[in-house]
Motif scaffolding. Structure first.
Motif, PDB file in Angstrom:
ATOM      1  N   ILE A   1       0.864  -1.181   0.000  1.00 14.48           N
ATOM      2  CA  ILE A   1       0.000   0.000   0.000  1.00 14.48           C
ATOM      3  C   ILE A   1       0.900   1.231   0.000  1.00 14.48           C
ATOM      4  CG2 ILE A   1      -1.829   1.250   1.198  1.00 14.48           C
ATOM      5  CD1 ILE A   1      -2.643  -1.386   2.493  1.00 14.48           C
ATOM      6  N   LYS A   2       0.713   2.098  -0.995  1.00 13.79           N
ATOM      7  CA  LYS A   2       1.587   3.249  -1.156  1.00 13.79           C
ATOM      8  C   LYS A   2       0.752   4.493  -1.464  1.00 13.79           C
ATOM      9  CE  LYS A   2       5.584   5.431  -2.002  1.00 13.79           C
ATOM     10  NZ  LYS A   2       6.618   5.683  -0.975  1.00 13.79           N
ATOM     11  N   GLU A   3       0.938   5.543  -0.642  1.00 13.28           N
ATOM     12  CA  GLU A   3       0.286   6.827  -0.905  1.00 13.28           C
ATOM     13  C   GLU A   3       1.213   7.682  -1.769  1.00 13.28           C
ATOM     14  OE1 GLU A   3      -1.030   8.813   2.578  1.00 13.28           O
ATOM     15  OE2 GLU A   3      -2.538   7.286   3.079  1.00 13.28           O
ATOM     16  N   VAL A   4       0.656   8.230  -2.853  1.00 15.81           N
ATOM     17  CA  VAL A   4       1.451   9.039  -3.780  1.00 15.81           C
ATOM     18  C   VAL A   4       0.686  10.323  -4.095  1.00 15.81           C
ATOM     19  CG1 VAL A   4       2.609   7.044  -4.802  1.00 15.81           C
ATOM     20  CG2 VAL A   4       0.467   7.879  -5.795  1.00 15.81           C
ATOM     21  N   VAL A   5       1.424  11.299  -4.572  1.00 14.80           N
ATOM     22  CA  VAL A   5       0.830  12.534  -5.066  1.00 14.80           C
ATOM     23  C   VAL A   5       1.134  12.607  -6.554  1.00 14.80           C
ATOM     24  CG1 VAL A   5       0.757  15.043  -4.918  1.00 14.80           C
ATOM     25  CG2 VAL A   5       1.083  13.678  -2.840  1.00 14.80           C
ATOM     26  N   LEU A   6       0.088  12.622  -7.377  1.00 12.15           N
ATOM     27  CA  LEU A   6       0.244  12.563  -8.818  1.00 12.15           C
ATOM     28  C   LEU A   6       0.136  13.958  -9.436  1.00 12.15           C
ATOM     29  CD1 LEU A   6      -2.026   9.460  -9.537  1.00 12.15           C
ATOM     30  CD2 LEU A   6       0.446   9.493  -9.167  1.00 12.15           C
ATOM     31  N   SER A   7       1.067  14.238 -10.322  1.00  3.71           N
ATOM     32  CA  SER A   7       1.042  15.472 -11.098  1.00  3.71           C
ATOM     33  C   SER A   7       1.800  15.218 -12.388  1.00  3.71           C
ATOM     34  CB  SER A   7       1.674  16.623 -10.310  1.00  3.71           C
ATOM     35  OG  SER A   7       3.033  16.341 -10.029  1.00  3.71           O
ATOM     36  N   GLY A   8       1.519  15.971 -13.393  1.00  3.22           N
ATOM     37  CA  GLY A   8       2.177  15.768 -14.674  1.00  3.22           C
ATOM     38  C   GLY A   8       1.500  14.687 -15.482  1.00  3.22           C
ATOM     39  N   ALA A   9       2.020  14.409 -16.653  1.00  2.00           N
ATOM     40  CA  ALA A   9       1.398  13.461 -17.580  1.00  2.00           C
ATOM     41  C   ALA A   9       1.664  12.008 -17.198  1.00  2.00           C
ATOM     42  CB  ALA A   9       1.894  13.731 -18.995  1.00  2.00           C
ATOM     43  N   THR A  10       2.849  11.699 -16.640  1.00  2.00           N
ATOM     44  CA  THR A  10       3.195  10.317 -16.304  1.00  2.00           C
ATOM     45  C   THR A  10       3.825  10.251 -14.924  1.00  2.00           C
ATOM     46  OG1 THR A  10       5.388  10.494 -17.315  1.00  2.00           O
ATOM     47  CG2 THR A  10       3.569   9.717 -18.721  1.00  2.00           C
ATOM     48  N   PHE A  11       3.726   9.072 -14.331  1.00  2.00           N
ATOM     49  CA  PHE A  11       4.320   8.830 -13.010  1.00  2.00           C
ATOM     50  C   PHE A  11       4.804   7.396 -12.984  1.00  2.00           C
ATOM     51  CE2 PHE A  11       4.129   7.451  -8.593  1.00  2.00           C
ATOM     52  CZ  PHE A  11       4.780   8.477  -7.924  1.00  2.00           C
ATOM     53  N   ARG A  12       6.059   7.194 -12.645  1.00  2.00           N
ATOM     54  CA  ARG A  12       6.650   5.851 -12.611  1.00  2.00           C
ATOM     55  C   ARG A  12       6.677   5.342 -11.176  1.00  2.00           C
ATOM     56  NH1 ARG A  12       8.161   1.757 -16.305  1.00  2.00           N
ATOM     57  NH2 ARG A  12       9.457   0.268 -15.147  1.00  2.00           N
ATOM     58  N   TYR A  13       6.083   4.130 -10.950  1.00  2.00           N
ATOM     59  CA  TYR A  13       6.123   3.531  -9.611  1.00  2.00           C
ATOM     60  C   TYR A  13       6.355   2.034  -9.765  1.00  2.00           C
ATOM     61  CZ  TYR A  13       4.564   1.781  -5.062  1.00  2.00           C
ATOM     62  OH  TYR A  13       4.486   1.127  -3.846  1.00  2.00           O
ATOM     63  N   ASP A  14       7.599   1.586  -9.501  1.00  2.00           N
ATOM     64  CA  ASP A  14       7.944   0.173  -9.516  1.00  2.00           C
ATOM     65  C   ASP A  14       7.675  -0.422  -8.130  1.00  2.00           C
ATOM     66  OD1 ASP A  14       8.779   0.128 -12.183  1.00  2.00           O
ATOM     67  OD2 ASP A  14      10.746   0.923 -11.623  1.00  2.00           O
ATOM     68  N   ILE A  15       7.046  -1.579  -8.107  1.00  2.00           N
ATOM     69  CA  ILE A  15       6.595  -2.181  -6.850  1.00  2.00           C
ATOM     70  C   ILE A  15       7.397  -3.447  -6.572  1.00  2.00           C
ATOM     71  CG2 ILE A  15       4.620  -3.168  -5.624  1.00  2.00           C
ATOM     72  CD1 ILE A  15       2.824  -1.527  -7.517  1.00  2.00           C
ATOM     73  N   VAL A  16       7.907  -3.557  -5.359  1.00  2.00           N
ATOM     74  CA  VAL A  16       8.605  -4.766  -4.917  1.00  2.00           C
ATOM     75  C   VAL A  16       7.750  -5.430  -3.847  1.00  2.00           C
ATOM     76  CG1 VAL A  16      10.675  -5.728  -3.857  1.00  2.00           C
ATOM     77  CG2 VAL A  16      10.861  -3.782  -5.437  1.00  2.00           C
ATOM     78  N   MET A  17       7.341  -6.679  -4.097  1.00  2.00           N
ATOM     79  CA  MET A  17       6.480  -7.398  -3.158  1.00  2.00           C
ATOM     80  C   MET A  17       7.297  -8.412  -2.377  1.00  2.00           C
ATOM     81  SD  MET A  17       2.971  -7.864  -5.361  1.00  2.00           S
ATOM     82  CE  MET A  17       1.984  -7.902  -3.848  1.00  2.00           C
ATOM     83  N   THR A  18       6.911  -8.601  -1.114  1.00  2.00           N
ATOM     84  CA  THR A  18       7.636  -9.510  -0.219  1.00  2.00           C
ATOM     85  C   THR A  18       6.889 -10.820  -0.084  1.00  2.00           C
ATOM     86  OG1 THR A  18       8.453  -7.614   1.037  1.00  2.00           O
ATOM     87  CG2 THR A  18       8.588  -9.790   2.099  1.00  2.00           C
ATOM     88  N   PRO A  19       7.539 -11.969  -0.374  1.00  2.00           N
ATOM     89  CA  PRO A  19       6.857 -13.263  -0.237  1.00  2.00           C
ATOM     90  C   PRO A  19       6.492 -13.538   1.218  1.00  2.00           C
ATOM     91  CG  PRO A  19       8.876 -13.483  -1.516  1.00  2.00           C
ATOM     92  CD  PRO A  19       8.910 -12.125  -0.891  1.00  2.00           C
ATOM     93  N   LEU A  20       5.307 -14.139   1.391  1.00  2.00           N
ATOM     94  CA  LEU A  20       4.908 -14.606   2.713  1.00  2.00           C
ATOM     95  C   LEU A  20       5.287 -16.079   2.791  1.00  2.00           C
ATOM     96  CD1 LEU A  20       1.397 -12.925   2.900  1.00  2.00           C
ATOM     97  CD2 LEU A  20       3.441 -12.233   4.126  1.00  2.00           C
ATOM     98  N   SER A  21       6.494 -16.331   3.199  1.00  2.00           N
ATOM     99  CA  SER A  21       7.048 -17.683   3.077  1.00  2.00           C
ATOM    100  C   SER A  21       6.997 -18.476   4.365  1.00  2.00           C
ATOM    101  CB  SER A  21       8.510 -17.594   2.607  1.00  2.00           C
ATOM    102  OG  SER A  21       9.263 -16.817   3.520  1.00  2.00           O
ATOM    103  N   THR A  22       6.378 -17.949   5.381  1.00  2.00           N
ATOM    104  CA  THR A  22       6.356 -18.648   6.655  1.00  2.00           C
ATOM    105  C   THR A  22       4.937 -18.867   7.122  1.00  2.00           C
ATOM    106  OG1 THR A  22       6.325 -16.667   8.016  1.00  2.00           O
ATOM    107  CG2 THR A  22       8.477 -17.449   7.266  1.00  2.00           C
TER     108      THR A  22
END
Length: 752
Positions: A77-98
């Motif tokens: 869950i990520k709060e962002v403030v958007l402005s301009g024509a494009t916005f780059r947001y790469d997401i890294v997810m953490t495995p629930l391995s336990t």
């Protein structure tokens, strides 16, 4: 005037476009891209990642909260403030391995955090299988709290006894569809493709409202995996030797060596829009019981195609084939030198050993659609064939046809999920044991899950199912379930649930007639379905102490009640003058009403001592009090105890584990304890040599330990030394079947 209108329209359009931003990026687990991840802000603005993990959303400018969800990973869950024509947001997810924090699907047929479900559940990860070189799922589930397996039949919290290989109160699923044979409604654990295992999910308690007949005692759902962004290859090879038993006099193989060797192979990759998984397995086991050898080979293939023109639409087919040759040990010769020798020895004219050859395969076509606004539709089907050949002229050929349609709508704004579907299933058998038989089954089901105030989960559902044997009148059963899970504090969860269950008798229970030595099993055409319910209250507490220690504690109390419980019972059923033992034998009967009260406790602890030193410790204890609700002395007379206690149950069970990872070294230890099996059929004491004496000398319960030491030679190659039954403890499960002595295995695991 016309020109002015056009200008105003263009200005408004330009302004509208200026007030939106294209959000795009890539979702990974830190190494590989993740396809199929749901990325959204609300139900109107949602999408899924493509084959390369890329996503794109068009959102209004200003503040936005971006969510990313996928099975087996912690929600981002990520709060962002958007402005301009494009916005780059790469997401890294953490495995629930336990086990501490897992995501499960089986409880409600949609993704939920383990701590938020309304029922007791456990999960098994692929690492648990690899760690102790388990060649079937049966070995792995025996280490789960509250579960034991008697002669291949799973028993959750005392819900089942010993059914002689016919009928099951635990429904075994592979990818949400039943994997019980059409004739005996039993599972062959070795058929499940452990080489392609994503996760095993276990529901404890009646689950017929969602899953139907045979889910009276719970559900074991085996979930296979699909290709990730990068190609993956796993190869595991193992070789083992059976050690000498603690009592040398029962070692029938003398100075020879009894060995076992096997391998698992798995390869997954993407080719364009195709996901392809290939798996294979073989096993050569010379056995520790004389004549009980096993040779088996299995191959499986999963194919899925994701359509380019229709986002969210995919179709595919899963296939699995296995062929097995071996010997089936049923009764020992005696408790002294013959504990590992079949009754009657190895002479073809006197032995009770059965030589078999089996073929099993399933073909599972499916179509799935996942929409952007929380809607999904699934069609799943299965053709499952079993062919059994043996040297006693008891061949059986069984086919199961299964088809299910499921529709689901998730409304993010309301925290609401509605699931519904319909099932049609037909079974057919041609057999020397049962004759020619057919069954017909159809059902509809629905469930609603709602979260209130981000704290309270409410779940309610029902199912209506109709079942009949060919030429018989149909039986119909409506069943319901309800549950709640309340997050009292930041990491304190209280759950309560009640669910109804039922089980229609299998073809084998109604029509089987066979003989093992002097013991005859008779058919019973009048046997009818059993019903019941399970209620539970539990609490789960997650905790952490700084950044190095985390864990959970779980406690629950439960009650299960069964009406017209189906079990095999001993009595005078045959012809007094022409049948063996004057017609005395076993047959499946409705023994009456039963009740099982119990409690269960679990603990899991993870400790990061140093940067490269980690410790995992945990375990669980289960207590049950299984009784007849309408107990009388006549019913007690067939058992080995005079008090009220159901047959073939363990009153106390404990499962524990400990693991240490230090650099490239790792050590793991599993232990399990079953108290003495207090009550069995008295006839076994009288007809099978040595049973009464053996049980009187082994009446203190059994502790069994397994150990593993591993070294990671390279980033891709790991070598392990494994000991099953580390302290070479001699113990018996069902009457006359002494379990394996210590085994030493050497395993090599290659991951590319």
């Amino acid at each position: 005037m016309k020109t002015a209108v056009i200008v105003i329209f263009l200005l408004i359009t330009a302004k509208a476009h200026a007030q939106t931003t294209i959000v795009e990026g890539k979702v990974t687990d830190g190494k590989e891209s993740l396809p199929g991840v749901t990325v959204y802000t609300d139900e109107k603005n949602a999408t899924g990642t493509d084959a390369d993990g890329n996503y794109k959303l068009e959102l209004p400018q200003g503040k936005a909260t971006i969510h990313a969800r996928s099975l087996g990973y912690a929600e981002v869950i990520k709060e962002v403030v958007l402005s301009g024509a494009t916005f780059r947001y790469d997401i890294v997810m953490t495995p629930l391995s336990t086990q501490l924090s897992s995501v499960v699907v089986s409880a409600g047929k949609f993704e939920q955090k383990l701590e938020e479900v309304t029922v007791s559940m456990n999960t098994i990860k692929p690492g648990a299988i690899e760690q102790f070189s388990d060649n079937s799922i049966e070995s792995a589930i025996t280490n789960v709290t509250g579960i034991n397996v008697n002669d291949g039949q799973a028993n959750i919290r005392g819900g089942s006894g010993f059914s002689y290989g016919a009928g099951s109160r635990v429904l075994v699923l592979v990818d949400d569809m039943p994997m019980l044979s059409a004739d005996a409604n039993d599972v062959k654990w070795s058929f499940l493709p452990i080489e392609n295992m994503e996760q095993i999910e276990i529901i404890k308690g009646a689950s017929s409202a969602l899953y139907g007949s045979s889910a009276m005692n719970g559900v074991i759902n085996f979930r296979t995996g699909y290709a990730k962004s990068e190609p993956v290859t796993h190869i595991t090879q193992y070789t083992g030797i059976y050690d000498s038993p603690a009592r040398r006099e029962i070692k029938w193989w003398g100075k020879n060596t009894q060995m076992m060797t096997g391998a698992n192979m798995f390869h997954a990759r993407k080719i364009g829009n195709w996901d392809i998984v290939i798996g294979g397995h073989y096993l050569l086991d010379e056995g520790f019981r004389e004549g009980e050898t096993e040779k088996r080979a299995r191959a499986n293939l999963n194919i899925r195609y994701r359509f380019k023109k229709v986002e969210g639409l995919s179709a595919g087919v899963n296939l699995n084939y296995m062929e097995t040759f071996g010997g089936l040990f049923i009764i020992w010769n005696d408790d002294t030198t013959g504990a590992y020798i079949p009754s009657g020895g190895m002479n073809d004219s006197t032995t009770t050993l059965s030589i078999y050859h089996t073929k099993r395969f399933n073909v599972d076509p499916f179509i799935t659609y996942v929409g952007k606004k929380g809607f999904s539709a699934k069609w799943r089907s299965r053709f499952f064939r079993t062919a059994n050949f043996n040297n006693t002229d008891q061949q059986a050929f069984a086919d199961l046809l299964y088809s299910e349609v499921q529709l689901q709508q998730h409304v993010e704004k309301l925290n609401l999920t509605v699931t519904g579907g319909g099932v049609i299933s037909d079974g057919g058998v041609i057999s020397d044991l049962y004759g020619s038989r057919k069954t017909y089954n159809k059902a509809i089901y629905a469930q609603v899950d709602k979260k209130f105030f981000n704290r309270l989960n409410i779940s309610a559902g029902g199912r209506y199912e109709q079942f009949r044997f060919r030429y018989n009148k149909p039986e119909s059963k409506p069943v319901f379930r309800a549950g709640a899970n309340l997050r009292l504090h930041k990491a304190t969860y209280i759950r309560a649930s009640i669910g109804q269950g039922y089980r229609f008798p299998s073809i084998a229970e109604k029509y089987v007639k066979t003989r093992v030595g002097s013991i005859v099993i008779y058919p019973n055409d009048s046997v009818h379905s059993e019903t019941g319910w399970t209620a539970e209250i539990g609490i789960r507490q997650l905790f952490s102490m700084g950044k190095r220690v985390s864990g959970y504690v779980d406690a629950s109390v439960f009650r299960s009640e069964y009406k017209d419980m189906l079990e095999f019972a001993f009595g005078q059923y045959g012809d007094l003058f022409n049948d063996p033992l004057f017609g005395l034998g076993f047959k499946s009967v409705n023994i009456g009403n039963t009740r099982i009260d119990g409690m269960e406790y679990e603990l899991g602890l993870q400790i990061a001592v140093l940067k490269n030193l980690n410790i995992n410790i945990g375990g669980g204890y289960t207590y049950i009090d299984p009784q007849m609700s309408d107990f009388d002395s006549l019913k007690a007379s067939t058992g080995t105890v005079s008090y009220n206690f159901l047959k073939y149950r363990y009153r106390n069970m404990f499962k524990g584990y400990a693991g240490v990872d230090y650099g490239r070294f790792s050590f793991a230890l599993n232990c399990r304890y079953n108290s003495f099996m207090e009550n069995i059929d008295k006839v076994f004491n009288e007809l099978i040599p040595g049973i009464k004496q053996y049980r009187s000398e082994h009446d203190k319960g059994d502790w069994v330990y397994d150990a593993n030491i591993s070294y990671k030679i390279t980033d891709y190659l790991t070598a392990s030394v494994i000991s099953r039954n580390l302290f070479n403890h001699e113990y018996m499960g069902i009457p006359s079947q002494v379990e394996a002595p210590r085994m030493w295995l050497f395993q090599v695991n290659l991951k590319l």
